[in-house]
Design a protein around this motif. Structure first.
Motif, PDB file in Angstrom:
ATOM      1  N   SER A 181     -48.252  -9.298  33.061  1.00  0.00           N
ATOM      2  CA  SER A 181     -48.311  -8.169  32.927  1.00  0.00           C
ATOM      3  C   SER A 181     -47.055  -7.812  32.967  1.00  0.00           C
ATOM      4  N   TYR A 182     -46.582  -6.401  32.285  1.00  0.00           N
ATOM      5  CA  TYR A 182     -45.126  -6.151  32.166  1.00  0.00           C
ATOM      6  C   TYR A 182     -45.528  -5.389  33.063  1.00  0.00           C
ATOM      7  N   PRO A 183     -44.522  -4.335  33.905  1.00  0.00           N
ATOM      8  CA  PRO A 183     -44.438  -3.221  34.431  1.00  0.00           C
ATOM      9  C   PRO A 183     -43.588  -1.819  33.497  1.00  0.00           C
ATOM     10  N   ASP A 184     -42.879  -2.374  32.844  1.00  0.00           N
ATOM     11  CA  ASP A 184     -42.182  -1.003  32.093  1.00  0.00           C
ATOM     12  C   ASP A 184     -43.724  -0.626  30.740  1.00  0.00           C
ATOM     13  N   GLN A 185     -43.223   0.453  30.788  1.00  0.00           N
ATOM     14  CA  GLN A 185     -44.683   0.666  29.318  1.00  0.00           C
ATOM     15  C   GLN A 185     -43.571   0.928  27.995  1.00  0.00           C
ATOM     16  N   GLY A 222     -46.192   6.092   3.371  1.00  0.00           N
ATOM     17  CA  GLY A 222     -45.983   7.411   3.431  1.00  0.00           C
ATOM     18  C   GLY A 222     -44.985   8.211   3.744  1.00  0.00           C
ATOM     19  N   GLY A 223     -44.067   7.853   3.600  1.00  0.00           N
ATOM     20  CA  GLY A 223     -43.028   8.647   5.148  1.00  0.00           C
ATOM     21  C   GLY A 223     -43.297   8.763   6.395  1.00  0.00           C
ATOM     22  N   VAL A 224     -44.378   7.429   6.718  1.00  0.00           N
ATOM     23  CA  VAL A 224     -44.417   7.196   7.755  1.00  0.00           C
ATOM     24  C   VAL A 224     -43.924   6.324   9.079  1.00  0.00           C
ATOM     25  N   TRP A 225     -43.108   6.624  10.065  1.00  0.00           N
ATOM     26  CA  TRP A 225     -42.715   5.137  10.304  1.00  0.00           C
ATOM     27  C   TRP A 225     -42.854   5.461  12.269  1.00  0.00           C
ATOM     28  N   ARG A 226     -42.925   3.802  12.586  1.00  0.00           N
ATOM     29  CA  ARG A 226     -43.304   4.094  13.725  1.00  0.00           C
ATOM     30  C   ARG A 226     -42.394   3.817  14.827  1.00  0.00           C
ATOM     31  N   ILE A 227     -42.442   4.116  15.767  1.00  0.00           N
ATOM     32  CA  ILE A 227     -40.961   4.097  17.075  1.00  0.00           C
ATOM     33  C   ILE A 227     -41.558   3.915  17.979  1.00  0.00           C
ATOM     34  N   ASP A 228     -40.921   2.648  18.604  1.00  0.00           N
ATOM     35  CA  ASP A 228     -41.899   2.664  19.712  1.00  0.00           C
ATOM     36  C   ASP A 228     -40.440   2.279  20.807  1.00  0.00           C
ATOM     37  N   TRP A 229     -40.433   3.432  21.992  1.00  0.00           N
ATOM     38  CA  TRP A 229     -39.358   3.544  22.743  1.00  0.00           C
ATOM     39  C   TRP A 229     -39.932   2.681  24.679  1.00  0.00           C
ATOM     40  N   GLN A 230     -39.244   1.439  25.371  1.00  0.00           N
ATOM     41  CA  GLN A 230     -39.299   1.135  26.628  1.00  0.00           C
ATOM     42  C   GLN A 230     -38.779   2.469  27.315  1.00  0.00           C
ATOM     43  N   VAL A 231     -39.605   2.490  27.508  1.00  0.00           N
ATOM     44  CA  VAL A 231     -39.699   3.799  29.069  1.00  0.00           C
ATOM     45  C   VAL A 231     -39.846   3.272  30.386  1.00  0.00           C
ATOM     46  N   PRO A 232     -39.492   3.900  31.530  1.00  0.00           N
ATOM     47  CA  PRO A 232     -39.801   3.283  32.924  1.00  0.00           C
ATOM     48  C   PRO A 232     -41.550   3.359  33.220  1.00  0.00           C
ATOM     49  N   ALA A 233     -41.472   2.601  33.775  1.00  0.00           N
ATOM     50  CA  ALA A 233     -43.201   2.779  34.828  1.00  0.00           C
ATOM     51  C   ALA A 233     -43.998   3.815  35.126  1.00  0.00           C
ATOM     52  N   ASP A 234     -43.381   4.751  35.519  1.00  0.00           N
ATOM     53  CA  ASP A 234     -43.830   6.270  35.775  1.00  0.00           C
ATOM     54  C   ASP A 234     -43.822   7.219  34.803  1.00  0.00           C
ATOM     55  N   PHE A 235     -44.134   6.801  33.356  1.00  0.00           N
ATOM     56  CA  PHE A 235     -43.691   7.798  32.189  1.00  0.00           C
ATOM     57  C   PHE A 235     -44.721   8.436  32.586  1.00  0.00           C
ATOM     58  N   ASP A 236     -44.996   9.339  31.874  1.00  0.00           N
ATOM     59  CA  ASP A 236     -46.159  10.315  32.004  1.00  0.00           C
ATOM     60  C   ASP A 236     -46.199  11.148  30.183  1.00  0.00           C
ATOM     61  N   TYR A 267     -48.455   2.313  26.387  1.00  0.00           N
ATOM     62  CA  TYR A 267     -49.169   1.206  26.549  1.00  0.00           C
ATOM     63  C   TYR A 267     -48.358   0.012  26.927  1.00  0.00           C
ATOM     64  N   ARG A 268     -48.747  -0.670  27.904  1.00  0.00           N
ATOM     65  CA  ARG A 268     -47.895  -1.988  28.821  1.00  0.00           C
ATOM     66  C   ARG A 268     -48.592  -3.126  27.771  1.00  0.00           C
ATOM     67  N   PHE A 269     -47.268  -4.654  28.329  1.00  0.00           N
ATOM     68  CA  PHE A 269     -47.033  -5.693  27.348  1.00  0.00           C
ATOM     69  C   PHE A 269     -48.141  -6.781  28.111  1.00  0.00           C
ATOM     70  N   HIS A 270     -49.123  -7.891  27.707  1.00  0.00           N
ATOM     71  CA  HIS A 270     -49.587  -8.289  28.360  1.00  0.00           C
ATOM     72  C   HIS A 270     -49.335 -10.023  27.587  1.00  0.00           C
ATOM     73  N   GLN A 271     -49.183 -10.435  28.199  1.00  0.00           N
ATOM     74  CA  GLN A 271     -49.432 -12.480  27.478  1.00  0.00           C
ATOM     75  C   GLN A 271     -50.224 -13.337  28.905  1.00  0.00           C
ATOM     76  N   LEU A 352     -35.935  -8.342  27.047  1.00  0.00           N
ATOM     77  CA  LEU A 352     -36.550  -7.526  26.624  1.00  0.00           C
ATOM     78  C   LEU A 352     -36.239  -6.325  27.587  1.00  0.00           C
ATOM     79  N   VAL A 353     -37.319  -7.420  28.823  1.00  0.00           N
ATOM     80  CA  VAL A 353     -37.539  -6.783  30.025  1.00  0.00           C
ATOM     81  C   VAL A 353     -37.088  -7.568  31.195  1.00  0.00           C
ATOM     82  N   PRO A 354     -35.883  -8.078  31.178  1.00  0.00           N
ATOM     83  CA  PRO A 354     -35.482  -9.208  31.907  1.00  0.00           C
ATOM     84  C   PRO A 354     -35.497  -8.454  34.191  1.00  0.00           C
ATOM     85  N   GLN A 355     -36.965  -9.761  33.997  1.00  0.00           N
ATOM     86  CA  GLN A 355     -36.796  -9.518  36.017  1.00  0.00           C
ATOM     87  C   GLN A 355     -37.273 -10.068  36.874  1.00  0.00           C
TER      88      GLN A 355
END
Length: 511
Positions: A181-185, A222-236, A267-271, A352-355
């Motif tokens: 699992s990746y720590p960034d949200q 329907g004029g809707v857009w999906r936006i994904d931001w990479q945010v820090p692990a402690d994002f609230d 959410y977080r990403f998992h492999q 995207l999320v180099p470790q």
């Protein structure tokens, strides 16, 4: 096998419902058990349906409807800071009847699947049926479910577990779900707004309004857009909504235009994957078997391909046509497909999320040089887009000559030559039909239209399709006395002399 005994499908999401509809197309009754008491149409979740998966859905009556309900995009643009560094365009013309990608919320796909399932007499969908136990023997599978009226049991010939990343069936089978699992949200929002540009995918590396991270913008209907931001692990998220941080993030994209926030989540990403996709008569599919980064849209699309692979093999096993290797080949084929998807998405996540320091240095070097050097731009990895897997190494495939297999291109996005194991290309047939519309639940034999009559067995069912000597027949290398064998899921099983058809058919059926 008693024809009235159903196949049990655990999970009423898109993979489970597609499994049920594909089984119904083969005349197999099935019972879909969904834990939730009703359909929860919340958020977009998976939104991107790939062209070859639309062909699968069209075989159950939904491919064209999904395209009509969704939005099609043909261009992806990638930016590093203020510079546009990469543009990918898809040609509008191809052999396929469908566009390369259609964006539609998963919730809309589920509603269309619900409607289609309700019209099928042999598909029985039960909401509020949470599986709490499972047993199997040599003749079938028994599941125990909890309902508002208490516990009850259902008996089926086979079970397809499509109950998501937290799969109860996987847990009951004692299967581990290994990976990372990746720590960034990642903050995901659906907004309704006029952004002032056409439907296209936009990916931003290190924009000034999300420094050091990335943002993805995708169109929806329907004029809707999906936006994904990479945010820090402690994002609230609650704090971001309360203090205006979320609005400022959206404003950085929409400017002073009006917008409506339709849905937001974190959410977080998992492999991860299970060690085996099959345990006896239980087959795991979709997120119950594998989860991966969504960049490239390989999750839902591969899950529906799991469903088609499982459905025809179960149908043939029930009918008594399957050899001893057919059900086992589900793990061999779809496990290999999951490994490839995890390999490709793992590479994407390292970019995207180099470790590690070396990965961070590589990413910075590629992005910085890409501003001035077009030669380095193909190294930018914002997600290698979904594509069907190839079963060249499957025990069901009569292999092509060794030199052709050795030269087969395996890198993401490469054009695949139509060798045995590859998904058969589409073609127009006389009368305006598309070849892929005719695939399944039977095998298909492709011959040139000047070939003499070809004897075929009654079981398993086989349909002969005649092709003009040019076009696809030439692409497949069909000549006098040769044929192509296509599996019920559309993959080529063999190309060779008609005298070898019987052996190729036995092999493709698990003998």
């Amino acid at each position: 096998m008693d024809d009235d005994v159903p196949v049990l499908v655990v999970g009423g999401g898109p993979v489970g419902l597609t499994t049920g509809l594909l089984l119904a197309r083969a005349g197999v009754p099935n019972l879909v058990l969904e834990a939730e008491p009703r359909r929860l149409a919340i958020g977009s979740r998976s939104i991107c349906v790939q062209r070859d998966v639309l062909d699968v859905l069209e075989r159950v009556g939904l491919g064209r409807r999904i395209v009509d309900h969704g939005v099609t995009w043909y261009r992806g643009r990638t930016f590093f800071r203020e510079h546009e560094v990469l543009t990918i365009s898809f040609p509008e013309s191809s052999h396929s009847a469908f566009p390369p990608f259609t964006n539609i919320p998963q919730t809309d796909v589920e509603l269309l699947l619900d409607e289609q399932a309700a019209a099928e007499d042999v598909v029985d969908v039960r909401y509020g049926h949470r599986v709490v136990g499972t047993e199997q023997d040599d003749t079938g599978v028994t599941v125990r479910v909890s309902t508002v009226d208490g516990e009850r049991e259902f008996r089926g010939s086979h079970c397809v577990a499509a109950d998501g990343p937290h799969s109860t069936v996987r847990h009951l089978l004692g299967l581990p779900f290994t990976g990372e699992s990746y720590p960034d949200q990642f903050l995901i929002a659906d907004i309704r707004a006029d952004l002032g540009f056409a439907a296209e995918r936009r990916f931003f590396f290190d924009p000034v309004w999300n420094p050091g991270r990335q943002v993805l913008v995708h169109p929806q209907p329907g004029g809707v857009w999906r936006i994904d931001w990479q945010v820090p692990a402690d994002f609230d998220l609650d704090r971001a909504q309360a203090d205006g941080t979320l609005d400022r993030r959206v404003r950085a994209i929409v400017g002073d235009r009006d917008y409506d926030l339709v849905w937001v989540s974190v959410y977080r990403f998992h492999q991860r994957r299970v060690p085996s996709f099959r345990v006896g008569r239980v087959l795991l599919a979709g997120d119950a078997a594998h989860v991966m980064s969504p960049f490239g849209a390989r999750g839902l699309n591969s899950g529906i391909q799991d469903a088609e692979n499982a459905a025809w093999k179960i149908a043939y096993d029930r009918a008594g046509w399957a050899g001893p290797a057919l059900l086992a080949s589900y793990d061999a084929e779809r496990g290999a497909a999951a490994d490839e998807n995890l390999r490709v998405t793992g590479q994407t996540m390292r970019f995207l999320v180099p470790q590690t320091d070396s990965d961070r240095t590589h990413r910075h070097d590629v992005l910085t040089r890409s501003v001035e050097d077009p030669a380095v731009r193909p190294e930018i990895d914002s997600g290698k887009l979904a594509e069907p897997f190839w079963y060249l190494d499957s025990p069901l495939t009569t292999p092509a000559p060794a030199d052709q297999c050795a030269a087969f291109p395996r890198e993401p996005g490469a054009t695949r030559p139509p060798l045995p194991g590859v998904l058969c290309p589409d073609a127009t047939l006389p009368g305006g039909w598309r070849l892929r519309q005719t695939f399944g639940p039977h095998f298909t034999v492709l011959v040139r239209d000047d070939e003499p009559e070809l004897p075929v067995p009654d079981h398993p069912p086989v349909r002969v399709v005649r092709l003009p000597a040019d076009g696809l027949a030439a692409e497949l290398g069909l000549c006098a006395g040769t044929c192509g064998l296509v599996r019920p899921d559309g993959h080529l099983a063999a190309i060779g002399p008609t005298s070898a058809l019987t052996d190729a058919l036995k092999r493709a059926n698990g003998w």
